[in-house]
Design a protein around this motif. Structure first.
Motif, PDB file in Angstrom:
ATOM      1  N   ARG A   1       0.809  -1.237   0.132  1.00 19.18           N
ATOM      2  CA  ARG A   1       0.094  -0.035  -0.134  1.00 19.18           C
ATOM      3  C   ARG A   1       0.936   1.126  -0.101  1.00 19.18           C
ATOM      4  N   SER A   2       1.459   1.202  -0.974  1.00 18.57           N
ATOM      5  CA  SER A   2       2.582   2.426  -1.128  1.00 18.57           C
ATOM      6  C   SER A   2       2.192   3.735  -1.795  1.00 18.57           C
ATOM      7  N   ALA A   3       2.521   4.775  -1.420  1.00 24.02           N
ATOM      8  CA  ALA A   3       2.240   6.242  -2.135  1.00 24.02           C
ATOM      9  C   ALA A   3       2.763   6.124  -3.551  1.00 24.02           C
ATOM     10  N   TYR A   4       3.502   5.204  -3.712  1.00 21.69           N
ATOM     11  CA  TYR A   4       3.989   4.951  -5.135  1.00 21.69           C
ATOM     12  C   TYR A   4       3.913   3.605  -5.899  1.00 21.69           C
ATOM     13  N   PRO A   5       2.580   3.475  -6.197  1.00 23.27           N
ATOM     14  CA  PRO A   5       2.075   2.140  -6.337  1.00 23.27           C
ATOM     15  C   PRO A   5       2.601   1.749  -7.920  1.00 23.27           C
ATOM     16  N   ASP A   6       3.109   2.372  -8.652  1.00 24.59           N
ATOM     17  CA  ASP A   6       3.772   2.148 -10.097  1.00 24.59           C
ATOM     18  C   ASP A   6       5.321   1.826  -9.998  1.00 24.59           C
ATOM     19  N   ALA A   7       5.931   1.994  -8.962  1.00 19.74           N
ATOM     20  CA  ALA A   7       7.381   2.023  -8.714  1.00 19.74           C
ATOM     21  C   ALA A   7       7.934   0.591  -8.727  1.00 19.74           C
ATOM     22  N   TYR A   8       7.189  -0.228  -8.266  1.00 15.05           N
ATOM     23  CA  TYR A   8       7.778  -1.716  -8.131  1.00 15.05           C
ATOM     24  C   TYR A   8       8.085  -2.281  -9.508  1.00 15.05           C
ATOM     25  N   ALA A   9       7.458  -2.020 -10.466  1.00 19.36           N
ATOM     26  CA  ALA A   9       7.523  -2.468 -11.765  1.00 19.36           C
ATOM     27  C   ALA A   9       8.950  -2.607 -12.352  1.00 19.36           C
ATOM     28  N   LYS A  10       9.617  -1.474 -12.469  1.00 19.02           N
ATOM     29  CA  LYS A  10      10.960  -1.222 -12.670  1.00 19.02           C
ATOM     30  C   LYS A  10      12.046  -2.078 -12.220  1.00 19.02           C
ATOM     31  N   TRP A  11      11.561  -2.768 -11.187  1.00 18.79           N
ATOM     32  CA  TRP A  11      12.934  -3.598 -10.327  1.00 18.79           C
ATOM     33  C   TRP A  11      12.430  -5.079 -10.818  1.00 18.79           C
ATOM     34  N   GLU A  12      11.416  -5.590 -11.624  1.00 16.77           N
ATOM     35  CA  GLU A  12      11.276  -6.776 -12.054  1.00 16.77           C
ATOM     36  C   GLU A  12      12.481  -7.639 -12.607  1.00 16.77           C
TER      37      GLU A  12
END
Length: 345
Positions: free
Chosen positions: A151-162
């Motif tokens: 439940r991050s304030a930056y919900p789209d940020a995780y994808a770049k680390w895949e």
């Protein structure tokens, strides 16, 4: 939970060709195997020993919980975004609320106590525990699965680390029966390693040396001394003098009778508030006060400065700061409780 985007650092030059990262282990923390990690190329070359180790811990806990590789990748990607794969303590004014640890979990949001969250094994288990409650998580895009848990304030940020997370999971997922060979060192699941490989020549507070607040490990002059765990450099000192109080150089060999002091030495404070001290270095240490170091980073070289009869590392472990006689504990037991034998060769 809100997120902090941490800039990743360049790989730490540790001065050795390869290290071992703890392999699949039981949740008691005792290492049962090592998987060899050579100097990586490509994507994973951007990560230092500490970061690769934390990826290993996440993968290990995932395996113990029966989490498939997809879940391990999601967890590593989440930790990359939240902490840069570093076990961050409270950062004072720079802290995001009460967020802590690899996943920046918050005690106020029911993730556990601060001490629990600062345990990478616990933090990874807590993340997986919530991930598996997300309906259809294995088929969701990574960023949606991670966001549902975090439940991050930056919900789209995780994808770049895949991509990076996939490479790291592949890197640390060595065969479960792999073992470190001669000259290789292992990092326990708790994030500790022996600073050098050598022969124990003097123990902690023995009958013949009741005032000896550490252990002596003999090794060749110039042998790299590694940080036993990640931490903050709190002291870099030249401590050598003659018995009459006259100063004595730390840049030359000392003497067991005429010279007193620890020679060139370093103290590190670790995230659990313990302190390790490394004495009798060959020359001025490679680190400075206030510097953050990663587990395995070379901090100096074995020497014989100060009160010393030959090249060795005098290693002390303390339960608090400042490091004093009253809080010194036997390094053998200290390291054993962290899954490491500091005298293993």
């Amino acid at each position: 939970m809100t997120s902090r985007i941490i800039a990743l650092t360049a790989a730490v030059v540790v001065g050795v060709a390869s290290l071992c990262v703890a392999g699949l282990v039981t949740l008691s923390g005792a290492a049962t195997a090592c998987s060899l990690v050579t100097t990586p190329s490509g994507t994973t070359g951007r990560y230092d020993t500490e970061q690769v180790h934390h990826a290993q811990v996440i993968v290990t806990v995932g395996v113990q919980h029966g989490i498939p590789v997809r879940g391990q990748v999601i967890a590593v990607a989440t930790a990359l975004q939240e902490s840069g794969l570093r076990n961050l303590g409270h950062l004072g004014e720079n802290n995001d609320h009460d967020s802590l640890g690899l996943f920046q979990q918050r005690p106020s949001q029911g993730w556990g106590t601060p001490a629990q969250i600062m345990d990478p094994e616990y933090a990874a288990g807590a993340f997986f525990g919530r991930l598996v409650t997300v309906a259809g998580w294995q088929s969701l895009p990574l960023t949606i699965a991670a966001q549902t848990v975090q439940r991050s304030a930056y919900p789209d940020a995780y994808a770049k680390w895949e991509g990076d997370a996939t490479a790291l999971v592949g890197l640390v997922s060595g065969p479960p029966n792999a073992s470190g060979g001669p000259g290789e060192q292992c990092i326990s699941v708790g994030g500790w390693m022996t600073p050098i490989q050598g022969t124990l020549v003097s123990g902690f507070r023995t009958d013949s040396r009741p005032g000896h607040d550490g252990v002596d490990i003999a090794a060749a002059k110039g042998t790299p001394i590694h940080a036993a765990a990640s931490g903050l450099v709190i002291r870099v000192v030249c401590n050598a003098h003659l018995r009459d109080g006259s100063p004595y150089s730390c840049d030359v060999d000392g003497h067991p009778v005429t010279v007193l002091g620890c020679g060139w030495y370093v103290e590190l404070r670790h995230p659990d508030s313990t302190v390790t001290r490394y004495c009798h270095m060959l020359r001025r240490p490679f680190v400075h006060v206030g510097q953050q170091v990663a587990v395995g980073q070379v901090i100096g070289q074995v020497g014989s400065s100060g009160h010393s009869s030959g090249p060795h590392l005098h290693l002390e472990t303390h339960t608090g700061e400042p490091a004093t006689e009253s809080n010194a504990v036997d390094p053998i037991g200290f390291f054993a409780s962290r899954g490491i034998d500091p005298t293993a060769t």
